[in-house]
Write a protein that holds these residues in place. Structure first.
Motif, short mmCIF file in Angstrom:
data_model
loop_
_atom_site.label_atom_id
_atom_site.label_comp_id
_atom_site.label_asym_id
_atom_site.label_seq_id
_atom_site.Cartn_x
_atom_site.Cartn_y
_atom_site.Cartn_z
N VAL A 1 -21.34 4.89 -16.73
CA VAL A 1 -20.19 4.04 -17.05
C VAL A 1 -20.34 2.68 -16.37
O VAL A 1 -19.36 1.99 -16.12
N GLY A 2 -21.59 2.29 -16.10
CA GLY A 2 -21.82 1.01 -15.46
C GLY A 2 -21.32 -0.17 -16.29
O GLY A 2 -21.00 -1.23 -15.74
N TRP A 3 -21.24 0.04 -17.61
CA TRP A 3 -20.72 -1.01 -18.49
C TRP A 3 -19.26 -1.35 -18.19
O TRP A 3 -18.77 -2.40 -18.59
N ALA A 4 -18.55 -0.45 -17.46
CA ALA A 4 -17.13 -0.66 -17.16
C ALA A 4 -16.91 -1.14 -15.73
O ALA A 4 -15.78 -1.11 -15.23
N ARG A 5 -17.96 -1.59 -15.05
CA ARG A 5 -17.83 -2.01 -13.66
C ARG A 5 -16.82 -3.15 -13.50
O ARG A 5 -16.20 -3.30 -12.46
N ALA A 6 -16.64 -3.95 -14.54
CA ALA A 6 -15.68 -5.06 -14.47
C ALA A 6 -14.28 -4.56 -14.12
O ALA A 6 -13.51 -5.26 -13.46
N VAL A 7 -13.94 -3.34 -14.56
CA VAL A 7 -12.61 -2.80 -14.26
C VAL A 7 -12.50 -2.45 -12.78
O VAL A 7 -11.44 -2.62 -12.17
N ALA A 8 -13.60 -1.97 -12.19
CA ALA A 8 -13.59 -1.69 -10.76
C ALA A 8 -13.36 -2.97 -9.96
O ALA A 8 -12.65 -2.97 -8.95
N VAL A 9 -13.96 -4.06 -10.41
CA VAL A 9 -13.75 -5.35 -9.74
C VAL A 9 -12.35 -5.86 -9.98
O VAL A 9 -11.73 -6.49 -9.12
N ALA A 10 -11.80 -5.58 -11.16
CA ALA A 10 -10.48 -6.11 -11.53
C ALA A 10 -9.37 -5.58 -10.64
O ALA A 10 -8.41 -6.31 -10.36
N TYR A 11 -9.48 -4.33 -10.19
CA TYR A 11 -8.39 -3.77 -9.40
C TYR A 11 -8.16 -4.53 -8.10
O TYR A 11 -7.02 -4.95 -7.81
N PRO A 12 -9.17 -4.76 -7.25
CA PRO A 12 -8.91 -5.56 -6.04
C PRO A 12 -8.48 -6.99 -6.36
O PRO A 12 -7.68 -7.58 -5.63
N LEU A 13 -9.00 -7.56 -7.45
CA LEU A 13 -8.56 -8.90 -7.84
C LEU A 13 -7.07 -8.89 -8.20
O LEU A 13 -6.34 -9.83 -7.85
N LEU A 14 -6.63 -7.85 -8.85
CA LEU A 14 -5.21 -7.72 -9.18
C LEU A 14 -4.37 -7.58 -7.92
O LEU A 14 -3.31 -8.20 -7.78
N CYS A 15 -4.84 -6.77 -6.99
CA CYS A 15 -4.10 -6.58 -5.73
C CYS A 15 -3.96 -7.90 -4.98
O CYS A 15 -2.89 -8.19 -4.41
N TYR B 1 3.60 -3.50 -9.41
CA TYR B 1 2.93 -4.34 -10.40
C TYR B 1 1.48 -3.92 -10.61
O TYR B 1 0.93 -4.11 -11.70
N ALA B 2 0.84 -3.40 -9.59
CA ALA B 2 -0.57 -3.03 -9.69
C ALA B 2 -0.79 -1.59 -10.13
O ALA B 2 -1.94 -1.17 -10.33
N LEU B 3 0.28 -0.83 -10.30
CA LEU B 3 0.14 0.59 -10.61
C LEU B 3 -0.51 0.88 -11.96
O LEU B 3 -1.26 1.86 -12.07
N PRO B 4 -0.27 0.09 -13.01
CA PRO B 4 -0.89 0.45 -14.29
C PRO B 4 -2.41 0.52 -14.22
O PRO B 4 -3.02 1.42 -14.81
N LEU B 5 -3.04 -0.41 -13.51
CA LEU B 5 -4.49 -0.37 -13.40
C LEU B 5 -4.94 0.80 -12.54
O LEU B 5 -6.04 1.33 -12.70
N VAL C 1 0.82 -1.21 0.00
CA VAL C 1 0.00 0.00 0.00
C VAL C 1 0.85 1.26 0.00
O VAL C 1 0.68 2.14 -0.85
N PRO C 2 1.82 1.42 0.94
CA PRO C 2 2.58 2.68 0.95
C PRO C 2 3.36 2.94 -0.34
O PRO C 2 3.44 4.08 -0.79
N GLN C 3 3.92 1.89 -0.95
CA GLN C 3 4.69 2.14 -2.17
C GLN C 3 3.77 2.49 -3.34
O GLN C 3 4.15 3.30 -4.20
N GLN C 4 2.59 1.91 -3.40
CA GLN C 4 1.66 2.33 -4.45
C GLN C 4 1.34 3.82 -4.32
O GLN C 4 1.29 4.55 -5.31
#
Length: 498
Positions: free
Chosen positions: A271-285, A297-301, A243-246
């Motif tokens: 922008v509800g059609w893009a909700r998958a991206v909101a879910v993707a970020y915690p999955l990536l973390c 590694y998680a910074l691009p998203l 968390v701190p380095q991000q």
């Protein structure tokens, strides 16, 4: 199905202006310190073209070689490729903001935020796998948003192609793809997962990465060994600093914009059609933390969320007490830019990074390579001229070896050898090299020196002349009487991956 309304026009002139300023800044500072250890390694790897290397796919070394050939054999020439990648990244972030309904103002804000992010400037300054990995992740994310917004499954082919090219640079893009697919499975529209075009996209990615996978299989999957060593050495620290380095690498002052972007993707119907991206970020973390990967590694998203947050940020600025809000926001942008310049780019004297070195130690790894080579050259002169033809210079890590390849010939040094990473594939010395061994130790190691070499004594020590405590400062130069066994027998034991 995605948003049906037409997109705003792309903010070409504002985005180009931001890109031009960023490119000018990166170009002006590109030669201020010197090569990074990884850049020195990439240059040597580029002289040994292959479908893969033990620690990476081939794209970055090939780009490094091409950039140095076209633009000049210097740090500035090499880093033209990094500057161009940074420009492309800023344009992609702008395009993401547009894809998410951002008008010209939101697109401009997204471009400015990306261009003043610490991590973007740091990786744009030099050539690294992270430089092109960041571009690949943003390209995949932008194309995925196009897929979601249009509902046209044929975009899976473009997503697969971008992922395949990204995999030829670094395997980490597979984490992004997994997170996006997971987000799609959770938030929908799930119909896109049932399309046969998804299979075509996967096949496209596999076809592009196949030569590298073949190389890895033929060599026993060494990259898995390298990845395992990184996790074993740094996994716990990476998890604690996730968390701190991000926050530091993106910029703490941009966190509210990212939070606003995530909330917008999660609950805004437009922008509800893009909700998958909101879910993707915690999955990536979860993936990164679970694997013990590096926090960046998680910074691009996170940059995608930053672009998404530019619309609500502008809405906030347009509410009551506009002057106060805009003044605060302008101050935050200015402060962020100043912090990012100091942390991400070599604007300070090389001997005085202070606490910046703790945040971005990669700056210190761009200092002292000619001085290191001087120390080795002084040790080489201690070997009688008649014995030098059968003597060997041996470096313990690829940064040292890369520096000796780059600066050694002008100082009368022979080509160095090393057992580190892919340098091991470019050795060993011939068994006829039975003379002395000039050994450049890696700082903090050397306990096993006597296992491989005999009659060793110290003849020098590396001093970068800047009192900068980087990885090589104080490394010892040892002169040994020879090897205890022929090089061909020692080489498997001299090989190491971390």
């Amino acid at each position: 199905m995605g948003e049906s309304r037409p997109l705003h026009a792309f903010a070409s002139v504002p985005a180009a202006t931001v890109c031009a300023v960023a490119a000018a800044l990166l170009t002006a500072l590109s030669g201020r310190y010197g090569y990074h250890r990884d850049e020195l390694y990439f240059l040597v790897a580029g002289d040994h073209p292959a479908w893969g290397y033990v620690d990476q796919p081939p794209l970055t070394p090939l780009i490094a070689k091409a950039s140095s050939t076209v633009f000049g054999d210097s740090p500035a020439g090499l880093r033209v490729a990094g500057t161009l990648a940074c420009v492309l990244l800023i344009l992609l972030v702008t395009a993401v903001a547009r894809e998410l309904g951002g008008d010209r103002r939101a697109q401009l804000l997204a471009a400015v935020c990306a261009a003043t992010s610490t991590f973007v400037l740091a990786v744009g300054h030099m050539v690294s796998t992270a430089t092109y990995d960041l571009v690949a992740w943003l390209a995949v994310s932008w194309l995925f948003l196009r897929l979601l917004r249009s509902g046209d499954p044929r975009w899976w082919v473009a997503v697969g192609a971008a992922a395949g090219v990204g995999l030829q640079n670094k395997y980490l893009v597979a984490m992004l793809v997994a997170a996006l697919l997971g987000g799609l499975a959770v938030a929908g529209p799930r119909g896109l997962l049932r399309s046969w075009w998804l299979g075509v996209g996967v096949a496209t990615a596999v076809l592009i990465i196949w030569p590298n996978l073949w190389w890895q299989e033929q060599h026993g999957w060494p990259q898995l060994t390298v990845a395992g060593g990184i996790v074993a050495d740094d996994g716990t620290e990476n998890r604690l600093l996730f968390v701190p380095q991000q926050l530091l690498f993106l910029s703490p002052l941009y966190v509210p914009v990212c939070v606003a972007g995530w909330l917008r993707l999660w609950r805004d119907r437009e922008v509800g059609w893009a909700r998958a991206v909101a879910v993707a970020y915690p999955l990536l973390c979860v993936q990164v933390i679970g694997a013990g990967g590096k926090p960046y590694y998680a910074l691009p998203l996170l940059l995608v969320l930053l672009a998404a947050g530019c619309v609500p940020a502008l809405t906030w600025l347009g509410r009551g007490a506009r002057r106060v809000r805009r003044g605060l926001f302008a101050g935050a942008l200015t402060l962020t830019a100043a912090m990012s310049l100091a942390v991400g780019l070599p604007v300070l004297p090389p001997g005085t990074p202070g606490p910046i070195g703790a945040i971005n130690p990669e700056q210190g790894e761009q200092v002292g390579w000619p001085e290191l080579t001087d120390a080795v050259a002084a040790g080489w002169q201690r070997i009688p001229a008649a014995e030098r033809a059968s003597s060997v210079v041996f470096a313990q890590n690829y940064g040292q070896a890369g520096a000796l390849v780059r600066y050694g010939p002008a100082r009368g040094l022979p080509a160095p050898y090393s057992g580190h990473m892919s340098f091991a594939d470019w050795g060993p010395p011939p068994d006829a090299s039975t003379g002395r061994v000039l050994l450049l130790q890696q700082r903090g190691t050397g306990a096993n020196t006597g296992t491989f070499f005999r009659d060793c004594h110290q003849v020098g020590r590396v001093d970068n002349g800047k009192d900068l405590d980087n990885e090589e400062q104080g490394a010892a130069v040892l002169l040994c009487g020879g090897t205890r066994e022929p090089w061909s027998k020692l080489w498997p034991r001299l090989r190491h991956f971390y």
